[in-house]
Scaffold this active site. Structure first.
Site, mmCIF file in Angstrom:
data_model
loop_
_atom_site.group_PDB
_atom_site.id
_atom_site.type_symbol
_atom_site.label_atom_id
_atom_site.label_comp_id
_atom_site.label_asym_id
_atom_site.label_seq_id
_atom_site.Cartn_x
_atom_site.Cartn_y
_atom_site.Cartn_z
ATOM 1 N N GLY A 229 0.868 -1.228 0.003
ATOM 2 C CA GLY A 229 -0.056 -0.155 0.017
ATOM 3 C C GLY A 229 0.686 1.066 -0.078
ATOM 4 O O GLY A 229 2.044 1.193 -0.814
ATOM 5 N N GLU A 248 5.628 -3.206 0.775
ATOM 6 C CA GLU A 248 5.716 -2.630 -0.407
ATOM 7 C C GLU A 248 4.931 -1.547 -0.765
ATOM 8 O O GLU A 248 3.640 -1.736 -0.618
ATOM 9 C CB GLU A 248 5.349 -4.079 -1.528
ATOM 10 C CG GLU A 248 5.730 -3.808 -2.956
ATOM 11 C CD GLU A 248 4.938 -2.849 -3.663
ATOM 12 O OE1 GLU A 248 5.324 -1.501 -3.830
ATOM 13 O OE2 GLU A 248 3.810 -3.369 -4.418
ATOM 14 N N LEU A 249 5.613 -0.580 -1.024
ATOM 15 C CA LEU A 249 5.177 0.798 -0.533
ATOM 16 C C LEU A 249 4.885 1.737 -1.824
ATOM 17 O O LEU A 249 4.686 2.845 -1.833
ATOM 18 C CB LEU A 249 5.530 1.597 0.689
ATOM 19 C CG LEU A 249 5.838 0.693 1.766
ATOM 20 C CD1 LEU A 249 6.320 1.641 2.806
ATOM 21 C CD2 LEU A 249 4.276 0.416 2.182
ATOM 22 N N CYS A 284 2.304 0.416 -8.894
ATOM 23 C CA CYS A 284 3.279 0.744 -8.186
ATOM 24 C C CYS A 284 4.502 0.903 -9.302
ATOM 25 O O CYS A 284 5.530 1.683 -8.579
ATOM 26 C CB CYS A 284 3.872 -0.068 -6.805
ATOM 27 S SG CYS A 284 2.427 -0.621 -5.959
ATOM 28 N N GLU A 378 4.255 9.681 -5.914
ATOM 29 C CA GLU A 378 3.708 8.611 -6.635
ATOM 30 C C GLU A 378 2.344 9.097 -7.480
ATOM 31 O O GLU A 378 1.300 9.488 -6.663
ATOM 32 C CB GLU A 378 3.353 7.306 -5.912
ATOM 33 C CG GLU A 378 2.889 6.052 -6.868
ATOM 34 C CD GLU A 378 2.616 4.936 -5.804
ATOM 35 O OE1 GLU A 378 3.111 3.891 -6.398
ATOM 36 O OE2 GLU A 378 2.119 5.102 -4.818
#
Length: 479
Positions: A229, A248-249, A284, A378
């Site tokens: 996230g 996992e960002l 991502c 992002e």
């Protein structure tokens, strides 16, 4: 016709709670289904069951784990069209992309089935000095215990698969919390797990809000937390206590295009458009920053702009649709604000996207200021940025100018440049000859810096979900 109602699964059993969460069709806005909403007592029951079933789940034989995973593979294949339609509906993902994600779900479970009977250890040579003569050593991997998994909205099937399938292969009980925005695919996975011989306490699939899910992070009975996230993951890690944590960002992935990219321009443009706008850029490892050598930048910009203008936006159920809606109005608002700010700071617009509610047509901008949010954060939407540099080393410096570090793509015809990129890029993965958006489901996948810690990919996840247990044997005295 009323929307179907789906249960959650607590300790392997379907449960309706009386509190229903509406799950909307992200294109039409209509309620597509309702899912039972878990409360604190359901979370407690799920954690308690997972903790209590540790020994039983660990003792579940590897060949039986393989059989469970292979059953899932068969059933996912039988329900492929249904799963793709659900994904298209709940995530707004174009139907062609949705079918691709179902295929990756199947691949991930198939890979895990193969790994389930290959979890081994090592024989150690301990006689490294006179004092160790007569000692023999060996190791094996044993399940870590109860796991909690928290997944985001953008890959509701495959990101679940990358947590659930390795846990089954490793012999770990688990509690899964899918995103409240896209929980339907996870509920189908629950329906299929009910059909298997897994110990009933070994798994739960619960849908709840962030406050209710806090014990999945903080409860000491949970031995391992895997979260995919946003940057809130670092806060979760701080609250997780002594448990092992994988995060996992996300990122703002760069793709470097060398003076000679090593591929025809047409192919290069096709791959960059895929990487930047696949599932509306909500990935991502979506291509966000294109860093091109000055010798090719103008030609590439023009060809990219033509290709981006040709993308079709609309109903994700339409086979010809390339771009569907972003996940919600708040995401559309944020992205619009960032684009507007970049334009006001001097960015050149090569392709201007239009917004209609949560539908955002694709954008392509050039020369975005390096301190703009659109450059530094992002974007997670259908927008890409292109900039030019004078050398390959400059391109590496630009790619590294980020607090993220998930993956980077590199197009180059020079082997020394490819190796230099692998040596110097501050990322978890370097993809040479393609975009950073490439992910094969058996590779170790993860990032550095603010992109996270740890690796996914079936074998890497199994290693995280197991501990090394050492056995030392002393030879008896001679005579």
């Amino acid at each position: 016709m009323s929307a179907p109602q789906l249960p959650i699964y607590v300790a392997g059993q379907p449960v309706t709670t009386g509190d229903w969460l509406d799950v909307t069709d992200k294109y039409s806005g209509k309620v597509a289904a309702q899912v039972a909403h878990a409360n604190a007592s359901h979370i407690e029951e799920a954690i308690a069951a997972a903790h209590a079933s540790r020994a039983e789940t660990a003792a579940f034989p590897p060949d039986a784990r393989r059989d469970v995973l292979e059953h899932c593979v068969r059933r996912f294949g039988e329900r492929r069209d249904e799963l793709a339609d659900l994904l298209c509906t709940e995530a707004g993902k174009p139907i062609r992309d949705s079918r691709g994600e179902v295929d990756r779900l199947i691949d991930t479970f198939r890979i895990a089935a193969g790994e389930a009977t290959r979890i081994g250890g090592d024989v150690l040579e301990l006689q490294v000095s006179p004092r160790a003569h007569g000692f023999r050593g060996m190791t094996r991997r044993v399940p870590i215990g109860a796991c909690s998994f928290i997944t985001p909205f953008n890959f509701p099937l495959n990101l679940v698969a990358h947590k659930v399938a390795p846990a089954i292969a490793a012999g770990c009980p688990f509690v899964l919390k899918p995103s409240e925005r896209t929980p339907l695919g996870a509920q189908v996975i629950g329906q299929i797990l009910v059909e298997t011989d897994l110990p009933r306490g070994a798994w739960s699939v619960v849908v709840c809000d962030t406050k209710t899910s806090a014990p999945l992070v903080e409860d000491p009975r949970i031995a391992f937390l895997s979260f995919t996230g946003g940057l809130v993951g670092w806060d979760l890690r701080a609250r997780a206590g002594h448990k092992k944590v994988t995060l996992e960002l996300g990122g703002n992935a760069a793709c470097i295009v060398d003076e000679d990219p090593g591929v025809p321009l047409e192919h290069l443009v096709k791959r960059l458009v895929f990487g930047a706008y696949y599932q509306s850029g909500q990935s991502c490892i979506s291509v966000q920053r294109i860093i091109a050598h000055r010798a090719i930048a103008d030609r590439l910009s023009g060809a990219l702009a033509d290709a981006v203008r040709a993308l079709k936006c609309g109903d994700p159920h339409d086979e010809s649709t390339d771009i569907g809606p972003v996940i919600d109005a708040a995401s559309a608002d944020r992205l619009t604000e960032w684009i507007d700010a970049a334009r006001q700071s001097g960015a050149r617009v090569l392709v201007e996207g239009r917004r209609d509610g949560t539908m955002i047509a694709p954008w392509l901008l050039a020369d975005v200021a390096r301190d703009a949010k659109l450059y530094r954060e992002e974007a997670f939407g259908p927008v890409a940025l292109i900039e030019s540099v004078d050398s390959f080393d400059d391109a590496i410096e630009r790619a590294n100018d980020s607090h993220f570090g998930l993956q980077c793509g590199v197009f180059t015809a020079r082997l020394d440049h490819a190796m230099r990129a692998w040596d110097r890029l501050e990322v978890g993965g370097v993809v040479v000859g393609d975009v950073p958006s490439v992910r094969v489901d058996n590779m170790p996948y993860g990032g550095v810096k603010d992109s996270g810690v740890g690796r996914e990919g079936v074998r890497a996840a199994i290693e995280d979900m197991t501990d090394v247990r050492l056995l030392v044997i002393k030879d008896p005295p001679a005579g």
